[in-house]
Design a protein around this motif. Structure first.
Motif, mmCIF file in Angstrom:
data_model
loop_
_atom_site.group_PDB
_atom_site.id
_atom_site.type_symbol
_atom_site.label_atom_id
_atom_site.label_comp_id
_atom_site.label_asym_id
_atom_site.label_seq_id
_atom_site.Cartn_x
_atom_site.Cartn_y
_atom_site.Cartn_z
ATOM 1 N N TRP A 89 3.871 11.430 18.478
ATOM 2 C CA TRP A 89 3.531 12.047 17.198
ATOM 3 C C TRP A 89 3.630 11.077 16.026
ATOM 4 O O TRP A 89 2.787 11.078 15.154
ATOM 5 C CB TRP A 89 4.489 13.216 16.925
ATOM 6 C CG TRP A 89 4.251 14.404 17.786
ATOM 7 C CD1 TRP A 89 3.170 14.649 18.584
ATOM 8 C CD2 TRP A 89 5.129 15.526 17.960
ATOM 9 N NE1 TRP A 89 3.312 15.839 19.237
ATOM 10 C CE2 TRP A 89 4.500 16.408 18.867
ATOM 11 C CE3 TRP A 89 6.367 15.878 17.447
ATOM 12 C CZ2 TRP A 89 5.079 17.611 19.262
ATOM 13 C CZ3 TRP A 89 6.946 17.067 17.835
ATOM 14 C CH2 TRP A 89 6.308 17.927 18.735
ATOM 15 N N ARG A 92 7.663 10.283 11.399
ATOM 16 C CA ARG A 92 7.665 11.277 10.329
ATOM 17 C C ARG A 92 7.455 12.683 10.877
ATOM 18 O O ARG A 92 8.160 13.624 10.485
ATOM 19 C CB ARG A 92 6.570 10.934 9.318
ATOM 20 C CG ARG A 92 6.473 11.917 8.159
ATOM 21 C CD ARG A 92 5.389 11.506 7.196
ATOM 22 N NE ARG A 92 5.270 12.448 6.093
ATOM 23 C CZ ARG A 92 4.377 12.350 5.117
ATOM 24 N NH1 ARG A 92 3.521 11.319 5.106
ATOM 25 N NH2 ARG A 92 4.335 13.242 4.154
ATOM 26 N N GLU A 93 6.503 12.850 11.776
ATOM 27 C CA GLU A 93 6.238 14.179 12.329
ATOM 28 C C GLU A 93 7.411 14.671 13.174
ATOM 29 O O GLU A 93 7.738 15.861 13.153
ATOM 30 C CB GLU A 93 4.959 14.143 13.169
ATOM 31 C CG GLU A 93 3.689 13.993 12.351
ATOM 32 C CD GLU A 93 3.492 15.133 11.368
ATOM 33 O OE1 GLU A 93 3.859 16.287 11.705
ATOM 34 O OE2 GLU A 93 2.989 14.887 10.255
ATOM 35 N N LYS A 96 10.167 15.888 10.765
ATOM 36 C CA LYS A 96 9.853 17.216 10.230
ATOM 37 C C LYS A 96 10.073 18.299 11.273
ATOM 38 O O LYS A 96 10.627 19.377 10.983
ATOM 39 C CB LYS A 96 8.401 17.240 9.738
ATOM 40 C CG LYS A 96 8.160 16.396 8.498
ATOM 41 C CD LYS A 96 6.684 16.142 8.270
ATOM 42 C CE LYS A 96 5.892 17.403 8.168
ATOM 43 N NZ LYS A 96 4.459 17.127 7.885
ATOM 44 N N LYS A 207 2.126 22.657 12.301
ATOM 45 C CA LYS A 207 2.261 21.215 12.460
ATOM 46 C C LYS A 207 0.942 20.504 12.171
ATOM 47 O O LYS A 207 -0.119 20.917 12.631
ATOM 48 C CB LYS A 207 2.718 20.880 13.884
ATOM 49 C CG LYS A 207 2.880 19.377 14.122
ATOM 50 C CD LYS A 207 3.235 19.087 15.562
ATOM 51 C CE LYS A 207 3.307 17.587 15.805
ATOM 52 N NZ LYS A 207 2.013 16.924 15.576
ATOM 53 N N THR A 208 1.012 19.413 11.421
ATOM 54 C CA THR A 208 -0.154 18.592 11.143
ATOM 55 C C THR A 208 -0.566 17.858 12.407
ATOM 56 O O THR A 208 0.273 17.262 13.093
ATOM 57 C CB THR A 208 0.141 17.581 10.032
ATOM 58 O OG1 THR A 208 0.601 18.277 8.868
ATOM 59 C CG2 THR A 208 -1.105 16.777 9.679
ATOM 60 N N ARG A 223 -4.062 21.731 10.888
ATOM 61 C CA ARG A 223 -2.732 22.214 11.228
ATOM 62 C C ARG A 223 -2.818 23.175 12.393
ATOM 63 O O ARG A 223 -3.788 23.909 12.543
ATOM 64 C CB ARG A 223 -2.073 22.913 10.027
ATOM 65 C CG ARG A 223 -1.792 21.987 8.850
ATOM 66 C CD ARG A 223 -1.073 22.707 7.725
ATOM 67 N NE ARG A 223 -0.814 21.820 6.613
ATOM 68 C CZ ARG A 223 0.232 21.001 6.524
ATOM 69 N NH1 ARG A 223 1.120 20.981 7.512
ATOM 70 N NH2 ARG A 223 0.408 20.222 5.487
#
Length: 380
Positions: A89, A92-93, A96, A207-208, A223
């Motif tokens: 991912w 950063r992801e 989060k 989630k992006t 998303r």
């Protein structure tokens, strides 16, 4: 020199925090141990009756384990699961995702214990310790169910084969049994259930995701995941799927009606007919490389066809000229072959599933890929 352990930054921070906080908790318990009372640490663990003045415990309590057994499982999960997801991912992801699946289950468990106390007036509920990496562990299982939904894990040398989406419910069952023993607290079951629901909701709707390079008319921010392989009923056995699907559709329609959730788009990136293929390409490491290899193979095939057509046309032209002009006295050399190898001799493009199965032992043990998720081996 000992080999250097290569860990992504977020995974490394998690392991360090888990070790420091668990050791600190063990030291405090050892120093204050008493046979007559149970030791609680309200400034490190989340305890409904005592921790409201320590709001950071809603986050720190996730990385505190109370015994060696649970600490070993937590360290193993974070080392392998966190490293895999962070590389799939991005740091950063993953950060989060961990923030969401830590805070939300802890807060919901806190509210549940307060609610039980209001009904029973038993202070045992408000003095129950909410701690441990259970929300993270089941969230990792849900994330793997999204990334490799068609993979099967073979255990005990083929005696048991289970698809990856079956593991979250099995984990909840295992936590339920351990909650009846001193190993886990009564809050562990609530943490497992809320962690499962929170992680699936976040990955499904919020989630992006990575953009699709094949689509030019897609929104800027993508998303969620509307693929059929990640539907909520896919986590349940086949006999229960129709009932769970009907109930989930009713709940989703109600949430859309009150504008809590947005309906999925009927086309574009979240098209249900292409959900599984898109999920594999954007979620699995190596998906971008597989797409590049596929395009390269198509380009080589087109180039080979053009070269063959040009060679045939050139041969026909020389044949026409030979009928009117006598051939030279020198011995003719054979026409040179095409410089590039034809598409038949090119290596097979690396697919996303090949990239996943090339190193199965690092994450999921012995795995295999079976795209037909309706027929399951061993009753999975």
């Amino acid at each position: 020199m000992p080999p250097r352990i290569n860990l992504p930054p977020v995974t490394r921070i998690l392991l360090i925090a888990l070790t420091l906080q668990s050791v600190l908790s063990a030291a405090i318990r050892y120093r204050q141990w008493s046979a007559d009372s149970e030791i609680v640490i309200p400034y490190l663990n989340l305890i409904p009756q005592l921790s409201l003045i320590y709001p950071w415990t809603f986050l720190t309590t996730t990385l505190v384990e109370s015994n060696v057994f649970t600490y070993g499982i937590a360290g193993f999960t974070i080392y392998y699961g966190g490293r895999y997801l962070e590389r799939a991912w991005s740091s950063r992801e993953l950060a989060k995702f961990l923030l969401v699946v830590s805070l939300v289950p802890n807060a919901l468990c806190f509210a549940t214990l307060i609610l039980f106390f209001s009904f029973t007036r038993n202070e045992h509920w408000t003095l129950t310790t909410i701690a441990g990496t259970i929300p993270l562990q089941i969230s990792f299982l849900v994330a793997f169910s999204q990334l490799v939904p068609a993979h099967t894990v073979t255990l005990f040398r083929g005696l048991l084969s289970l698809r990856v989406p079956r593991f979250p419910l099995l984990y909840i069952g295992l936590v339920t049994l351990l909650a009846l023993t001193p190993i886990l607290t009564a809050a562990s079951l609530f943490l497992a259930v809320y962690g499962f629901l929170t992680s699936w909701t976040y990955l499904r709707f919020y989630k992006t995701v990575f953009p699709d390079l094949d689509s030019s008319n897609q929104p800027q921010s993508l998303r969620g995941d509307s693929s059929d392989t990640f539907a909520f009923h896919e986590f349940f056995p086949a006999p229960a799927k129709p009932f769970v699907a009907a109930f989930g559709s009713a709940v989703f329609d109600a949430l859309v009606a009150v504008r809590v959730c947005a309906p999925f788009a009927a086309d574009g990136y979240h098209h249900h007919q292409q959900g599984q293929q898109q999920q594999e390409h954007r979620g699995v490491p190596g998906g971008a490389r597989a797409e590049a290899e596929r395009r390269r193979a198509l380009a080589l095939k087109a180039l080979d066809q053009r070269l063959q057509a040009a060679t045939a046309h050139s041969g026909g032209s020389r044949g026409g000229q030979a009928s009117s002009t006598p051939p030279p006295a020198t011995v003719s050399q054979p026409a040179p072959a095409a410089t590039g190898p034809t598409v038949q001799t090119q290596p097979a493009p690396v697919t996303a599933q090949t990239a996943m199965s090339s190193q199965p032992g690092q994450m999921l043990g012995e795995t295999s890929y079976n795209p037909d998720h309706e027929h399951e081996k061993g009753g999975a």
